[in-house]
Write a protein that holds these residues in place. Sequence first.
Motif, mmCIF file in Angstrom:
data_model
loop_
_atom_site.group_PDB
_atom_site.id
_atom_site.type_symbol
_atom_site.label_atom_id
_atom_site.label_comp_id
_atom_site.label_asym_id
_atom_site.label_seq_id
_atom_site.Cartn_x
_atom_site.Cartn_y
_atom_site.Cartn_z
ATOM 1 N N ALA A 41 1.002 -0.958 0.066
ATOM 2 C CA ALA A 41 -0.103 0.104 -0.018
ATOM 3 C C ALA A 41 0.858 1.204 0.067
ATOM 4 C CB ALA A 41 -0.955 0.017 1.206
ATOM 5 N N PHE A 45 0.127 4.048 -2.710
ATOM 6 C CA PHE A 45 -0.183 5.274 -2.373
ATOM 7 C C PHE A 45 0.834 6.321 -2.231
ATOM 8 C CE2 PHE A 45 -3.498 2.595 -0.820
ATOM 9 C CZ PHE A 45 -4.602 2.875 -1.671
ATOM 10 N N SER A 242 -5.126 -2.034 -2.021
ATOM 11 C CA SER A 242 -5.595 -0.857 -2.458
ATOM 12 C C SER A 242 -7.165 -0.563 -2.040
ATOM 13 C CB SER A 242 -5.913 -1.307 -3.943
ATOM 14 O OG SER A 242 -6.811 -2.491 -4.280
ATOM 15 N N THR A 244 -9.489 1.245 0.677
ATOM 16 C CA THR A 244 -9.732 2.595 1.498
ATOM 17 C C THR A 244 -9.386 2.267 2.928
ATOM 18 O OG1 THR A 244 -12.049 2.288 1.923
ATOM 19 C CG2 THR A 244 -11.342 3.557 -0.002
ATOM 20 N N GLN A 247 -5.578 2.287 2.959
ATOM 21 C CA GLN A 247 -5.207 3.823 2.765
ATOM 22 C C GLN A 247 -5.226 4.556 4.166
ATOM 23 O OE1 GLN A 247 -6.826 5.442 -0.650
ATOM 24 N NE2 GLN A 247 -5.708 7.248 -0.253
#
Length: 816
Positions: A41, A45, A242, A244, A247
């Motif tokens: 991640a 990101f 990936s 949310t 993230q």
Amino acid sequence: MPLPSPSPVGSLLWRSLRVYQVYGANTDVGKTIFSTLLCKAATRFWDNEQTAFLKPVSTGSLDEADDRHVQRFAPEVTNKTLFQYDLAVSPHTAALASKGLIPPDETLLAEISKFASRRASLGHGWLFVETAGGVHSPGPSGSTQAELYMPLRLPVILIGDAKLGGISQTISAFESLKIRGYDVETVLLFREDMYQNHLYLTDYFRDQHGIPVKTAPEPPTRDGIISQDVQNMLWYYETTSSSTTTQSILSHLAAKHSKRIERLESMRTTAHRTIWYPFTQQKNLSATNITVIDSARGDHFQTFTTDLPPSAPLLQPTFDASASWWTQGLGHGSPSLALAAAYAAGRYGHVMFAEAIHEPALALAENLLAGMANPRLTRVFYSDNGSTGAEVAVKMALRAARVRYGWGAEEEVGVLGLRGSYHGDTIGAMDCSEPCVFNEKVEWYEGRGFWFEYPTVMCREGRWVVEIPGEIGLRGGSGGHKVTFASLGHIFSMKERESSGEGAVYERYILDTLERLHREGRKFGALILEPVVLGAGGMLLVDPLFQRALVNAVRRSSHLFGQEGHRGPKEVGDSTATWAGLPVVFDEVFTGIYRLGRFSAASFLDVDADISVHAKLLTGGLVPLCATLASESVFEAFASDDKSDALLHGHSYTAHAVGCQVALESLRQMKEMDAHGEWAWAKTSSQMNEVAPKPSSAMTSKSCIWSVWGPDFVNWVSQRTAGAVGGVWALGTVLAIHMETKDGFAGYKSNAAKDIQALLTRGAVADVEGDGAGWNVHSRVLGNVLYVMAGHKTKEKSIRQLESVLRQALSEREHQ
């Protein structure tokens, strides 16, 4: 000024590199899977940054190693294992089976630090450091990981246990980390349908601790076909990394990292306008001179600094050379002391103490009385710090004297003491000291007593010298002079020196002075002394023979303190609870509890006090507590049918259960260290014991004079007399360097030691590849005196490194 290497390892904090340590609530809870998720991640990101994975210790076959897993499913991530063992067992067992590959904790920490430093030098990025097994799984040396990695002070990602019993395991793991000072930033675990531990833990950590709990779906189960299993995991990592949720985890961690640095950067300025500092003329204090301490472990603070190279950490190790104002003995962040405090806090909190008792207070009282081995002492009174404990002692002594000698309440009664002695900052304790810089501008101060001149001990140009002031010498008929001894051990040989008549000049001076004071009509209710060393008065080592002579002379002189012809019921030589002459108070707040190498500093004088005050090292440097010990006859002076005759003194936190429990643990450890020869390296290397048998590892601290500071080093310092060092002494854990004064001021007002202090504070980058910031020394000065104190767990290697730094600083000052 270059510093010796290897440097102590410090906390790992950089602006550019976000470093997090991944702990597991148990083994097999998914640490590596979550580490891989976070790594993938981070590269997704934060695509302009670099991400790395570090496994300090791994066990099991290479095919199943965690770094291989990361390499297979996150090949874009740099990964490394420092120590790999083939056996799939606990690291300490695997290390033993490896026949020699057992890295010391310091080596393992240094390797982690080097790897992180190299990552930080590459620019912005992430580093996830994954532990092995559970929180308390042992490292290669046998130290549990929770304690092994404490010096790094890395913020933690805790992987919770989603299996049956996992709620308890996760909370227990969290508490183990919390009590050791770790910041657990988030808890992660799998969503498991049967037990649903995540539901309970989400509410628990949010409501109880404000820590977010995030979940990830369970990874696919293996079906035995390797290619299919790999494809399933690739899909799992691709989709889950990936999400949310993943993230948001990284965003939370990035924000915590930034806020931590922002807070550290602002603390100096905020403190400068908010805090009123002790013993500080704040008109001359700038914000830049305030030391920001992020954490502490062992002998070192971790201090915030911004004037080092970009690749260096923002936190560097700083040796605590004042032992945090003389309190630290068992090392900062001691897990055993923290556990003792937590036990008492959980069992008692604080309970009121008047006409009550709890086990920690009673056990500590028994322990102290036994440890002192003073047949006079039978009672223990608790207060909260050394200054109030000294006031309690003086209250006790004055009342006992007033009752025995029949003085009226209106009669002025003072104390006897030594010039330059200091017993605390509260008004009553201040009155026990002569006028000085600490009290001369205190509006209510009234010096109530008489303070004797005394001889001091110093090593000058390689010789141990007792300097006898002219006032003592003149009264003895010989003038002030110096007497040289072969060793410090000879100076402390009380009976030998007495038998040779060395104390006669002291006795004449003392008795002449007492008789003069009696003729002047002055009354005294106590003799109060700091045994052996005067602390705040300037780290002065007093000739112990003089203090012994003073106690004995006072005890033989009841006729000089009471009404004409009155003599106390018992005289010197009687070791019962009854005092003679005046109650003798020993203020051992600084010098006691092994500070000078013995449980009680009174043992150096071979005399017993009637009242004894103990604080500072009593609790190993964790919490405030003071104990004032008294004889039965002093105690009985307050017995009456009138309540107002009682000792009406107390504190809301009297006999604080947490402090008493911590003190019990502190005393237990120090006594065991003494009995088991933990300081044998210092005793055997010392040259102070020439009058006694050569110390052995079995020799306890009651039987020798020793110091952690090497005799060669002390001798070298004593030779720096070319306008620099006036003298030096070392005893137990204390080193005191008396600088020559050139600024027109003497004592506390002098700035003669400030430049040495600045050289120790400056520090430098260590000359070791990838070792980041070096270390420096945080010290305090008493005017022209620079003193340095070790802890009781300070290792010989650290002492030798400190000696090297001091040599360099003194040499640099000498050539300025």
